[in-house]
Design a protein around this motif. Structure first.
Motif, mmCIF file in Angstrom:
data_model
loop_
_atom_site.group_PDB
_atom_site.id
_atom_site.type_symbol
_atom_site.label_atom_id
_atom_site.label_comp_id
_atom_site.label_asym_id
_atom_site.label_seq_id
_atom_site.Cartn_x
_atom_site.Cartn_y
_atom_site.Cartn_z
ATOM 1 N N LYS A 299 0.495 -1.180 -0.132
ATOM 2 C CA LYS A 299 0.339 -0.044 0.065
ATOM 3 C C LYS A 299 1.066 1.145 -0.330
ATOM 4 O O LYS A 299 2.260 1.360 1.076
ATOM 5 C CB LYS A 299 -0.846 -0.042 1.436
ATOM 6 N N VAL A 300 0.618 1.852 -1.144
ATOM 7 C CA VAL A 300 1.676 3.398 -0.925
ATOM 8 C C VAL A 300 1.091 4.201 -0.596
ATOM 9 O O VAL A 300 -0.326 4.517 -0.802
ATOM 10 C CB VAL A 300 0.767 3.452 -2.455
ATOM 11 N N VAL A 301 1.911 4.796 0.749
ATOM 12 C CA VAL A 301 1.343 5.685 1.324
ATOM 13 C C VAL A 301 2.158 7.661 1.415
ATOM 14 O O VAL A 301 3.306 7.020 0.945
ATOM 15 C CB VAL A 301 1.422 5.649 2.856
ATOM 16 N N GLY A 302 1.517 8.317 2.526
ATOM 17 C CA GLY A 302 1.806 9.201 1.818
ATOM 18 C C GLY A 302 3.091 10.338 1.007
ATOM 19 O O GLY A 302 2.371 10.125 -0.309
ATOM 20 N N VAL A 303 3.730 11.102 0.673
ATOM 21 C CA VAL A 303 4.717 11.799 0.222
ATOM 22 C C VAL A 303 5.933 11.074 0.595
ATOM 23 O O VAL A 303 6.573 10.987 -0.490
ATOM 24 C CB VAL A 303 4.929 13.379 -0.097
ATOM 25 N N GLY A 304 6.929 11.479 1.160
ATOM 26 C CA GLY A 304 7.918 11.068 1.519
ATOM 27 C C GLY A 304 8.502 9.398 1.624
ATOM 28 O O GLY A 304 9.674 9.335 1.621
ATOM 29 N N SER A 305 7.686 8.879 1.999
ATOM 30 C CA SER A 305 8.030 7.963 2.302
ATOM 31 C C SER A 305 7.361 6.522 1.191
ATOM 32 O O SER A 305 7.916 5.560 1.126
ATOM 33 C CB SER A 305 6.424 6.437 2.971
ATOM 34 N N VAL A 306 6.944 7.415 0.246
ATOM 35 C CA VAL A 306 6.573 6.917 -1.397
ATOM 36 C C VAL A 306 8.176 6.285 -1.713
ATOM 37 O O VAL A 306 8.628 6.806 -2.052
ATOM 38 C CB VAL A 306 6.514 7.635 -2.608
ATOM 39 N N GLY A 307 7.813 4.911 -2.180
ATOM 40 C CA GLY A 307 9.123 3.955 -2.614
ATOM 41 C C GLY A 307 9.607 2.758 -1.883
ATOM 42 O O GLY A 307 10.526 2.380 -2.216
ATOM 43 N N THR A 308 9.405 3.176 -0.418
ATOM 44 C CA THR A 308 9.688 2.268 0.618
ATOM 45 C C THR A 308 8.881 1.319 0.579
ATOM 46 O O THR A 308 7.990 1.098 0.287
ATOM 47 C CB THR A 308 9.833 2.552 2.677
ATOM 48 N N ASN A 309 8.801 0.014 1.528
ATOM 49 C CA ASN A 309 8.163 -1.746 1.142
ATOM 50 C C ASN A 309 6.855 -1.463 1.997
ATOM 51 O O ASN A 309 8.063 -1.127 3.670
ATOM 52 C CB ASN A 309 9.152 -2.094 1.101
ATOM 53 N N CYS A 310 6.151 -0.534 1.842
ATOM 54 C CA CYS A 310 5.080 -0.292 3.292
ATOM 55 C C CYS A 310 3.820 -1.062 1.961
ATOM 56 O O CYS A 310 3.554 -1.668 1.294
ATOM 57 C CB CYS A 310 4.434 1.138 2.608
ATOM 58 N N MET A 311 3.283 -2.191 3.363
ATOM 59 C CA MET A 311 2.391 -3.179 3.220
ATOM 60 C C MET A 311 1.078 -3.192 4.444
ATOM 61 O O MET A 311 1.103 -1.835 5.799
ATOM 62 C CB MET A 311 2.906 -4.552 3.195
ATOM 63 N N VAL A 312 -0.288 -3.199 3.757
ATOM 64 C CA VAL A 312 -1.326 -3.110 4.890
ATOM 65 C C VAL A 312 -1.540 -4.701 5.609
ATOM 66 O O VAL A 312 -1.365 -6.025 4.010
ATOM 67 C CB VAL A 312 -2.412 -2.650 4.649
ATOM 68 N N LEU A 313 -0.780 -4.912 6.154
ATOM 69 C CA LEU A 313 -1.870 -6.793 7.015
ATOM 70 C C LEU A 313 -2.434 -7.135 7.313
ATOM 71 O O LEU A 313 -3.419 -6.487 8.626
ATOM 72 C CB LEU A 313 -0.605 -7.503 8.004
ATOM 73 N N TYR A 314 -3.708 -8.035 7.382
ATOM 74 C CA TYR A 314 -5.229 -8.638 7.551
ATOM 75 C C TYR A 314 -4.967 -9.017 8.198
ATOM 76 O O TYR A 314 -4.586 -10.784 7.701
ATOM 77 C CB TYR A 314 -6.229 -8.456 6.412
ATOM 78 N N PHE A 315 -5.868 -9.441 9.971
ATOM 79 C CA PHE A 315 -5.295 -10.800 10.514
ATOM 80 C C PHE A 315 -6.849 -10.735 10.763
ATOM 81 O O PHE A 315 -7.897 -9.731 10.833
ATOM 82 C CB PHE A 315 -4.389 -10.559 11.639
ATOM 83 N N GLU A 316 -6.750 -12.288 11.605
ATOM 84 C CA GLU A 316 -8.979 -12.229 12.254
ATOM 85 C C GLU A 316 -8.281 -13.298 13.303
ATOM 86 O O GLU A 316 -7.212 -13.682 13.270
ATOM 87 C CB GLU A 316 -9.493 -12.973 10.709
ATOM 88 N N GLY A 317 -9.246 -12.725 14.263
ATOM 89 C CA GLY A 317 -9.649 -13.753 15.641
ATOM 90 C C GLY A 317 -10.457 -14.685 14.591
ATOM 91 O O GLY A 317 -9.826 -15.343 14.321
#
Length: 482
Positions: A299-317
């Motif tokens: 998931k691409v986020v922000g301005v300065g952070s773009v290009g670093t490895n950013c992810m969203v992780l989905y968990f369930e109980g």
């Protein structure tokens, strides 16, 4: 206390030395005042560019070498939107300039990328809504002036980018700086345990807003309180057969089997989560182990952070009615490192988390760090935090901070920065140096005005490089979609 350079009043190490008191508040404030003879307020107001100043384009190109190549055009397109958007993405550009300015060398934990969009609301571990700094990717110990100069310059640049008059930008800087002075004086005389428990609560936020802006504030507060894992579940996922999956919105949200270097992403995440959970506090470790990973996506986020490895992780109980969303963010070296030295932490994720805990004081219960070792030559530091659990960032422009309510926010910015610096540094020395007169405020405004001109010149160089094809950009529709 500095985590890199030994401060004037070091932490005591032996049992015997704990019996020796620190110099008194009065003495430390006097030492701070004495520093005005070393670095005058007038000097603080002068912006002097480095003699061999590196081109902003060269700095951005150097950063791009450490990032995911396919995402760099998105970063550049986001920076292209205004001088303020460029400023947000250019922390590394300003770092060389800040390193060339005189400082008192009173060490605090710096945010490292302090600007008016780097604040927001977040929930404490007890789910109280508080206001504070909300991004710490560039955090590193250094002199307090670095943060406040970047902050006041951002206020002028943001105001100008929105079409604000010069008298408004001056008002913003004065409110930020005077609130910083006022709060630092207050924190200098406060018992340490009391300071550790200070937060800018909802009632404090309301007191800073004029009556005409209360309704808009109420909407913002309500929206932030409504941000939770169930809301993220509804907005970010969809049913695929019997299972929920994160919705693909390429190139900003995408599923991948391999990372940019060809490594299996599921293997990377498996190693990351094992590393992350092993250093959680025992109660949080048990809580985290009750959740199972169901899906993940970049998931691409922000301005300065773009290009670093950013992810969203989905968990369930036990069911999809008990979701947990964590944001994985790669942590690289701070842009301040070439000028302030290496962090005491080998893992850059740990650097970020330690800095956040020092400055913010109330991070979410799942904030923690780790590192993935790919081979002998390559590793990746990272940190994890909840994605949107009672979190609300400050947007500058439509739907957020406007020219009308900007002054209401300005005092909160100065307050939050003072609180972070007081938690991590010597509030008495800073308060002694700053005093309560307008002399420092006037100097900071002079610096902010000068640096706004430097930023405009850099932005024009950047735009020219884009126009000439030197820097590739994505389409505006792709880069700015959410």
């Amino acid at each position: 206390m500095s985590l890199v350079n030994k401060p004037k009043y070091a932490v005591l190490h032996s049992v015997e030395s704990f019996k020796d008191p620190r110099p008194s508040i009065k003495k430390r404030m006097a030492d701070g005042r004495a520093l005005r003879k070393v670095v005058s307020f007038a000097q603080q107001g002068i912006y002097t560019p480095p003699q061999d100043r590196i081109s902003p384009v060269a700095i951005l190109e150097q950063q791009a070498k450490q990032r995911i190549t396919s995402l760099i055009p998105i970063r550049y397109e986001r920076m292209l939107q205004s001088p303020f958007a460029f400023y947000r993405g250019g922390a590394a550009i300003m770092a060389q300039d800040l390193a060339n300015q005189p400082t008192t060398n009173i060490t605090v934990q710096l945010c490292g990328d302090m600007h008016v969009s780097n604040f927001g609301l977040f929930g404490t571990a007890e789910h109280r809504l508080v206001f504070g700094i909300n991004d710490f990717d560039e955090t590193l110990p250094g002199s307090w002036e670095w943060d406040i100069k970047r902050l006041v310059a951002s206020a002028v640049i943001a105001c100008e980018s929105m079409g604000g008059e010069q008298n408004l930008s001056k008002k913003l800087v004065y409110r930020i700086a005077s609130e910083y002075q006022k709060r630092m004086e207050q924190y200098a005389k406060m018992p340490y345990l009391d300071l550790a428990q200070v937060f800018i609560a909802e009632k404090d936020i309301r007191r800073h807003f004029s009556k005409e802006h209360q309704k808009k504030l109420d909407v913002y507060l309500k929206e932030t309180k409504g941000q939770g894992n169930i809301q993220v579940l509804e907005n970010l996922t969809t049913l695929v057969g019997k299972n929920r999956k994160i919705i693909n919105k390429p190139p900003l949200i995408e599923h991948f089997k391999k990372d940019a270097y060809g490594a299996s992403l599921i293997s990377v995440i498996d190693k990351a989560l094992l590393n992350y959970s092993s250093t959680l506090l025992a109660d949080r470790q048990i809580l985290f182990q009750r959740y199972a990973l169901k899906d993940f996506a970049r998931k691409v986020v922000g301005v300065g952070s773009v290009g670093t490895n950013c992810m969203v992780l989905y968990f369930e109980g036990d069911s999809e009615n008990d979701p947990l969303f964590l944001q994985y963010k790669e942590a690289q070296k701070s842009v301040l490192t070439p000028y302030l030295g290496e962090s005491m932490y080998r893992d850059m994720g740990r650097r970020v988390v330690a800095g956040q805990r020092l400055l913010q004081g109330a991070p979410d219960i799942f904030l923690n760090y780790g590192a993935v070792q790919f081979d002998i030559d390559r590793s990746q530091g990272f940190y994890l935090r909840q994605l949107r659990d009672m979190k609300g960032g400050i947007a500058i422009g439509p739907g957020g901070v406007s020219l009308k309510n900007f002054p209401d926010y300005a005092r909160l910015f100065g307050w939050a920065l003072a609180l972070g610096h007081a938690r991590s540094g010597d509030a008495a020395m800073i308060a002694g140096y700053c005093g309560q007169s307008n002399a420092l405020t006037e100097a900071l405004y002079a610096f902010a005005r000068s640096y706004a001109k430097q930023n405009q010149l850099d932005f024009e160089v950047f735009c020219k490089a884009v126009k000439n094809g030197k820097l590739p950009v994505a389409s505006r529709k792709v880069a700015l979609s959410r």
